[in-house]
Design an enzyme around this catalytic site. Structure first.
Site, PDB file in Angstrom:
ATOM      1  N   ASP A  65      33.824  28.348   5.418  1.00  0.00           N
ATOM      2  CA  ASP A  65      32.509  26.844   4.334  1.00  0.00           C
ATOM      3  C   ASP A  65      34.079  25.986   3.886  1.00  0.00           C
ATOM      4  OD1 ASP A  65      31.738  25.901   2.481  1.00  0.00           O
ATOM      5  OD2 ASP A  65      30.341  27.559   2.087  1.00  0.00           O
ATOM      6  N   HIS A 110      29.509  24.995   5.437  1.00  0.00           N
ATOM      7  CA  HIS A 110      28.855  24.899   4.551  1.00  0.00           C
ATOM      8  C   HIS A 110      27.517  24.535   4.733  1.00  0.00           C
ATOM      9  CE1 HIS A 110      28.077  25.074   0.032  1.00  0.00           C
ATOM     10  NE2 HIS A 110      28.014  24.434  -0.302  1.00  0.00           N
ATOM     11  N   SER A 166      24.316  27.240  -2.075  1.00  0.00           N
ATOM     12  CA  SER A 166      25.974  25.991  -2.837  1.00  0.00           C
ATOM     13  C   SER A 166      24.965  26.513  -4.856  1.00  0.00           C
ATOM     14  CB  SER A 166      26.492  24.805  -2.411  1.00  0.00           C
ATOM     15  OG  SER A 166      26.992  24.372  -2.921  1.00  0.00           O
TER      16      SER A 166
END
Length: 227
Positions: free
Chosen positions: A171, A205, A117
């Site tokens: 995600d 995610h 991320s």
């Protein structure tokens, strides 16, 4: 282990010690501990893993709440304003960490940089702007910061770098389109034959076992044992 970088301290979870290193950067609000555990599950004995902790700072996206963050995040749309000063400062801190490994006797071309991320975003930006030639980059569920100011002309020693970019198709936080736009941009600046983009059905995610095995194989390919 502490790494002092100018006025900033970075703490890190370190696994093993060797002549090969993986530096892996966590995501927003996290610490290096979780990814140190994840890397321990796929670790190769001859590789050292360093999972630094980001400094705590207010984050605009989260109503200025203070949390571990490599730089400020103002918005999550492709055209959102970016914290250019913070991104560049964070990249310098990671470059200093790489330089410290080199001083410790590990050549930069035996170092893989990666992250998840926000950490993945920082790993990509750092690899494209550092003078140190790296072995590869692992970029998970992320995007390319300051992409509009990046071009072939600003890339230093890593025009031929190997990149493993991974993204979950489900995600909700950093949508798959971010990954697709990122890989398209990278292929205009780097050798496209050295870029691998993998997606994972139904993965949100986060990470999944299949992705972790892909990371393990990439690391072992880029950092083979030294005879």
């Amino acid at each position: 282990v502490c790494f002092e970088q100018k006025s900033m301290w970075i703490l890190a979870s370190v696994i093993s010690a060797s002549l090969l290193t993986v530096i892996f950067l966590h995501g927003l609000g996290d610490t290096g501990h979780g990814w140190a555990e994840a890397m321990a599950g796929i670790r190769t004995p001859h590789v050292k893993y360093i999972c630094p902790h980001a400094p705590v700072m207010p984050v605009s996206l989260n109503m200025n709440m203070a949390m571990p963050s490599w730089f400020d995040i103002i918005g999550l749309s492709p055209d959102a304003e970016e914290d250019e000063t913070g991104i560049k400062k964070a990249a310098e801190s990671i470059k200093a960490l790489i330089d410290q490994e080199v001083k410790n006797g590990i050549p930069s071309h035996r170092i893989v940089l990666g992250g998840f991320s926000q950490g993945g975003a920082l790993s990509l930006y750092t690899a494209l702007t550092t003078h140190q030639k790296l072995a590869g980059v692992v970029a998970l569920s992320c995007w390319l910061p300051l992409r509009n100011s990046l071009s072939k002309s600003v890339i230093g020693s890593n025009k031929e770098i190997a990149i493993l970019q991974c993204h979950g198709e489900a995600d909700p936080l950093v949508p798959l389109i971010f990954g697709c736009l990122t890989v398209e941009k990278l292929k205009t600046m780097l050798n496209p034959n050295n870029i691998t983009f993998k997606t994972y059905a139904r993965m949100p995610h986060s990470a999944c076992p299949e992705e972790m095995m892909d990371i393990k194989q990439f690391i072992e390919k880029q950092l083979p044992p030294i005879d």
